[in-house]
Enzyme design. Structure first.
Site: not given
Ligand code: GUN
Length: 272
Positions: A91, A47, A114
């Site tokens: 996360q 990311k 998100d």
């Molecule tokens: N863990 C797995 N997929 C995601 C996601 O799309 N966002 C976040 N914050 N954590 C994750």
């Protein structure tokens, strides 16, 4: 034919880069990573790399495994109140002693890149525009649109009912006038449901879609990504035997993964 997520994602990232360069206030994404989950560390790095590529400022806040829920909530409040931070992402998964829903709920809806907060989930569910759509379903829709795959009136089977993929996928497909069946571990006779689908979207992290299960000329989207017994990256779909029946199929890797990142960057580029 492959749904080439990598190529489509790169196109989207290029577009975001141009828009970010033109816009006034610079987006700044804050990513909170709690603990030492090795998969999460890789996701967060990816990311960060993508943000850098499109000109989005990103700050990763690494907190130890022993961080208390109150400490994490305090950090989120601080970021909510910081006008320089335009997006906040915590996360997942979080350590077991922390209640995920309390944490997600604490994020300001206008910074919730998100799209996981109750406000954004609720807005999507009642037909109000959310501030952000969840990245993976949004990325899948962008991928299907790129290949002009019709959603209106399509019979779609979604396998998996997570808050991250299955549930928002259902809402976004309904918004596009698809007929959606969501399957999960209690679903009877998944095979028959898959067999009737125009589009299958699988997001469970186990091999569940195998040869001869899908309808001829259907579309298969593989959201799963995990390592098999030989330590090879693989998805929910047995690509080698399923691909021949499909009109379009997303590979793993190179399908949904890059689209999720591009979709998140699209979200992170927004400034409210
Ligand atoms: N863990 C797995 N997929 C995601 C996601 O799309 N966002 C976040 N914050 N954590 C994750």
């Amino acid at each position: 034919m492959n749904l080439d997520g990598k190529a489509v994602a790169n196109k989207i990232l290029d577009r975001i880069k141009q828009e970010v360069a033109l816009n006034g206030k610079k987006p700044h994404l804050a990513v909170i990573l709690v603990g030492n989950d090795s998969a999460s560390e890789i996701y967060v790095k990816n990311k960060q790399k993508a943000a850098e590529k499109v000109g989005i400022l990103s700050t990763v806040i690494k907190l130890p495994e022993t961080t208390t829920q109150d400490e994490l909530l305090t950090k989120i409040q601080e970021l909510n109140n910081n006008d320089d931070v335009t997006g906040i992402l915590v996360q997942l998964p979080l350590p077991e002693h922390i209640d995920k829903n309390s944490v997600v709920t604490a994020i300001s809806a206008k910074k919730d890149v998100d799209g996981f907060t109750p406000e954004n989930v609720g807005r999507l569910a009642i037909g109000l525009e959310p501030y952000y759509y969840p990245a993976t379903p949004q990325g899948i829709i962008m991928l299907l649109d790129e290949y002009n795959i019709q959603l209106e009136g399509a019979d779609v089977v979604v396998i998996g009912r997570s808050n991250i993929v299955g549930k928002p996928m259902l809402q976004m497909l309904l918004k596009r006038n698809a007929t959606v069946t969501v399957c999960h571990s209690y679903t009877k006779d998944i095979e028959n449901k898959i067999k009737t689908a125009d589009i299958v979207i699988s997001a469970v992290g186990k091999k569940v879609v195998r040869c001869k299960m899908v309808k001829k000329n259907s579309v298969v989207v593989d959201v799963g990504i995990f390592r098999d017994a030989n330590n090879q990256l693989t998805g929910d779909v047995d690509y080698a035997t399923v691909a021949e029946s499909t009109a379009y199929i997303s590979p793993v890797p190179g399908g949904v993964g890059p689209m999720t990142i591009a979709s998140l960057m699209l979200n992170a580029s927004k400034v409210y």
